[in-house]
Design a protein around this motif. Structure first.
Motif, PDB file in Angstrom:
ATOM      1  N   TYR A 124     -56.835  -4.960  30.302  1.00 43.78           N
ATOM      2  CA  TYR A 124     -57.963  -4.544  31.105  1.00 43.78           C
ATOM      3  C   TYR A 124     -58.597  -5.581  31.839  1.00 43.78           C
ATOM      4  CZ  TYR A 124     -57.649  -0.715  27.714  1.00 43.78           C
ATOM      5  OH  TYR A 124     -57.258   0.412  26.859  1.00 43.78           O
ATOM      6  N   HIS A 125     -58.868  -5.274  33.149  1.00 42.57           N
ATOM      7  CA  HIS A 125     -59.639  -6.417  33.828  1.00 42.57           C
ATOM      8  C   HIS A 125     -61.061  -6.257  33.558  1.00 42.57           C
ATOM      9  CE1 HIS A 125     -59.973  -8.373  38.261  1.00 42.57           C
ATOM     10  NE2 HIS A 125     -60.558  -8.885  37.360  1.00 42.57           N
ATOM     11  N   MET A 126     -61.642  -7.193  33.316  1.00 41.23           N
ATOM     12  CA  MET A 126     -63.165  -6.898  32.806  1.00 41.23           C
ATOM     13  C   MET A 126     -64.276  -7.759  33.767  1.00 41.23           C
ATOM     14  SD  MET A 126     -62.239  -5.683  29.934  1.00 41.23           S
ATOM     15  CE  MET A 126     -63.759  -5.577  28.912  1.00 41.23           C
ATOM     16  N   THR A 127     -65.415  -7.357  33.444  1.00 40.46           N
ATOM     17  CA  THR A 127     -66.547  -8.004  33.983  1.00 40.46           C
ATOM     18  C   THR A 127     -66.988  -8.810  32.857  1.00 40.46           C
ATOM     19  OG1 THR A 127     -68.113  -6.312  33.439  1.00 40.46           O
ATOM     20  CG2 THR A 127     -67.244  -6.250  35.368  1.00 40.46           C
ATOM     21  N   GLY A 128     -67.980 -10.073  33.135  1.00 40.33           N
ATOM     22  CA  GLY A 128     -68.527 -10.728  32.344  1.00 40.33           C
ATOM     23  C   GLY A 128     -67.665 -11.978  32.104  1.00 40.33           C
ATOM     24  N   THR A 129     -67.761 -12.695  31.012  1.00 39.42           N
ATOM     25  CA  THR A 129     -67.341 -13.819  30.783  1.00 39.42           C
ATOM     26  C   THR A 129     -65.581 -14.244  31.017  1.00 39.42           C
ATOM     27  OG1 THR A 129     -68.946 -14.464  29.344  1.00 39.42           O
ATOM     28  CG2 THR A 129     -67.181 -16.034  29.242  1.00 39.42           C
ATOM     29  N   ASP A 130     -65.131 -13.081  30.304  1.00 42.06           N
ATOM     30  CA  ASP A 130     -63.492 -13.181  30.562  1.00 42.06           C
ATOM     31  C   ASP A 130     -62.731 -12.384  31.632  1.00 42.06           C
ATOM     32  OD1 ASP A 130     -63.187 -14.678  28.150  1.00 42.06           O
ATOM     33  OD2 ASP A 130     -63.924 -12.968  26.947  1.00 42.06           O
ATOM     34  N   ASP A 131     -61.920 -12.749  32.391  1.00 37.95           N
ATOM     35  CA  ASP A 131     -61.662 -11.690  33.186  1.00 37.95           C
ATOM     36  C   ASP A 131     -60.534 -10.907  32.843  1.00 37.95           C
ATOM     37  OD1 ASP A 131     -62.581 -13.755  35.198  1.00 37.95           O
ATOM     38  OD2 ASP A 131     -61.261 -15.137  34.618  1.00 37.95           O
TER      39      ASP A 131
END
Length: 152
Positions: A98-105
């Motif tokens: 999963y492509h994420m928002t927040g600290t991790d990509d």
């Protein structure tokens, strides 16, 4: 595609047991097999139903260690992102990405035999991808809930 109540009932049935015949599904929704077949075909063509799978027990096929791996890229240009995505889909250990928002990509769900195999995945595959910044691993101790069916 707009789903009516019959379509939703059919989807709930398919998500529980996709091996049922069109007649069996029809009996459950008070329709004959032919209209049920047509409704399912239309949902498949519209992409509502993406495919059919067998749910496999990961422990019984030798993948007892499940790890959620958070990946942060050191650069965020379009080419870097697309290169990572193009490469990670080929890693057989990665079950979901999963492509994420927040600290991790990215958040990867990785299933492997044991810790040695996970280390090999990190060292031989993940760390060789360009622009990997940081990697954080969270190991699954107990699976409490795992649903594959949507409540439609």
């Amino acid at each position: 595609m707009t789903l009516d109540e019959t379509d939703k009932k059919i989807l709930r049935i398919l998500q529980q047991n996709a091996k049922l015949s069109h007649k069996q599904i029809g009996d459950a929704v008070n329709r004959s097999a032919t209209p049920v077949y047509e409704r399912i075909r239309k949902m498949e063509e519209a992409g509502v139903v993406k495919g059919y799978v067998a749910l496999v027990d990961h422990k019984k096929v030798g993948r007892s260690l499940v790890v959620f791996t958070a990946v942060h890229l050191d650069r965020h240009e379009h080419d870097v992102i697309k290169d990572f995505e193009k490469e990670i889909v080929h890693a057989e250990e990665v079950m979901e990405c999963y492509h994420m928002t927040g600290t991790d990509d990215y958040l990867l769900k990785v299933a492997v035999r044991d810790m040695d195999e996970y280390q090999q995945f990190i060292v031989e595959k993940l760390s060789r991808l360009r622009n990997i910044g940081t990697v954080r691993s969270s190991f699954v101790m107990t699976e409490i809930k795992h649903e594959t069916a949507f409540n439609v």
